[in-house]
Design an enzyme around this catalytic site. Structure first.
Site: not given
Ligand code: NAD
Ligand code: UDP
Length: 325
Positions: A276, A194, A213, A152, A148-149, A210
């Site tokens: 993490d 949660f 942050t 992106k 993922y990291d 826990g």
């Molecule tokens: P989510 O999992 O709810 O939404 C992602 C959507 O992408 C889903 O509907 C999934 O079905 C679709 N998808 C996955 N792979 C696909 C593919 N190959 N082709 C077409 N569709 C595909 O997650 P979200 O929280 O809504 O995240 C949306 C975007 O924002 C992501 O790119 C994520 O990396 C980014 N993002 C979200 C957060 C957050 O905290 N929510 C934080 C950082 C980045």
């Molecule tokens: N976490 C947790 N319990 C859960 C899910 C996540 O304690 O059921 C912790 C996880 O280890 C991380 C933080 O909560 O430290 C945020 O996790 P999340 O998966 O929401 O997103 P992240 O920021 O790690 O991508």
């Protein structure tokens, strides 16, 4: 173009953030194409939009090319919860990289503006706190979060190379942990887990002690930030942090969820997950200065709205995307 309706593609549009973004853009009168393969979502998140004449739903996977004519692209397609993106890590990397290439190719052909939903994960386990956009990060390239990291990070590279080499009009936002109604109940992220556990009276499972942050942004604030960035000046490509700088330990979050749900759940610990990040908090100075943006919804209030939504759910209507939640 002013306020004229635009043809806007939202990839990952049926997901948590994407569905809220589609709502906003449809309400603004734009012609919205929501594209999704429904890996971590389901049609129900956008079913209320299906009858709207300016909304269209396309089942498609961004790792394959698609030919559409659009003015703007919001590229959100990618699983975002650690358990789901680690389920098939090679597919996750393909989604980020091939998805970016396919969408950037479309933007180049259509001369469309394109925004990438990047992430605070590009900073990895940060040694600089809070994290400004100038920090280049501390990412383990071979760990379980790397699909993922690094996916992106590679997508950001592609965005800037298409911008420099092909003059594609790009925007990159680095999103910090965002929560709110329509998170998939089996998403596996900390807020949804949660709340689901607290409402069911189950133990709240904290990974590690826990003390790690996170900074939690309410979804409405996030969507505001994304739209401001898309509509901002062309010379402001980002990357720009969008997140709420309020920083909480995961234990504090667990305690707040218990208080707000009135649950009798106990907090339990599970082994920490590898790599993490120990702390995370956005420096949002750039977003404030260039977009006039800052979050408005405090965690307590956002959690109350999210809990109310979770209470209204019929969990039998949801299928877990993977066993990892
Ligand atoms: P989510 O999992 O709810 O939404 C992602 C959507 O992408 C889903 O509907 C999934 O079905 C679709 N998808 C996955 N792979 C696909 C593919 N190959 N082709 C077409 N569709 C595909 O997650 P979200 O929280 O809504 O995240 C949306 C975007 O924002 C992501 O790119 C994520 O990396 C980014 N993002 C979200 C957060 C957050 O905290 N929510 C934080 C950082 C980045
Ligand atoms: N976490 C947790 N319990 C859960 C899910 C996540 O304690 O059921 C912790 C996880 O280890 C991380 C933080 O909560 O430290 C945020 O996790 P999340 O998966 O929401 O997103 P992240 O920021 O790690 O991508």
């Amino acid at each position: 173009m002013g306020n004229a309706p635009k043809r806007i593609l939202v990839t990952g549009g049926a997901g948590f953030l994407g569905s809220h973004l589609c709502d906003r853009l449809v309400d603004q009168g734009h012609d919205v194409i929501c594209l999704d393969n429904f890996f971590t979502s389901q049609k129900s998140t956008v079913e209320h939009l299906l009858g709207r004449p300016n909304f269209e739903l396309v089942r498609h996977d961004v790792t394959h090319p698609i030919w559409l004519e659009v003015d703007e692209i919001y590229n959100l397609a990618c699983p975002a919860a650690p358990g789901h993106y680690q389920f098939n890590p090679i597919k996750t990397m393909k989604t980020s990289v091939l998805g970016a290439i396919n969408m950037l190719g479309m933007a180049k052909r259509c001369r469309a503006k394109i925004l990438q939903a990047s992430t605070s994960e590009v900073y990895g386990d940060p040694e600089v706190h809070p994290q400004p956009e100038s920090y280049v990060g501390h990412v383990n390239p071979i760990g379980p979060r790397a699909c993922y990291d690094e996916g992106k990070r590679a997508a950001e590279t592609l965005f800037f190379d298409y911008h420099r080499s092909n003059r594609v009009n790009i925007r990159v936002v680095r999103i910090f942990n965002t929560y709110g109604p329509r998170m998939h109940p089996y998403d596996g992220r900390v807020v949804s887990n949660f709340i689901r556990q607290a409402l069911a009276g189950q133990d709240i499972a904290m990974f590690g002690d826990g003390t790690q942050t996170r900074s939690f942004c309410y979804v409405d604030d996030l969507v505001d930030g994304m739209i401001r960035m898309m509509n901002g000046p062309d010379d402001f490509t980002g990357p720009v942090n969008i997140g709420n700088p309020g920083e909480f330990t995961i234990r504090q979050l667990a305690e707040l969820v218990i208080e707000l749900t009135g649950s009798r759940s106990r907090i339990t610990t599970r082994p920490p997950t590898p790599d993490d990040p120990s702390r995370r908090k956005p420096d949002i100075g750039l977003a404030r200065a260039r977009l006039g943006w800052e979050p408005r919804v405090p965690l307590r209030e956002g959690l109350q709205r999210t809990i109310a939504w979770f209470r209204s759910l019929d969990l039998s209507r949801y299928r877990a995307p993977t066993p990892n939640y």
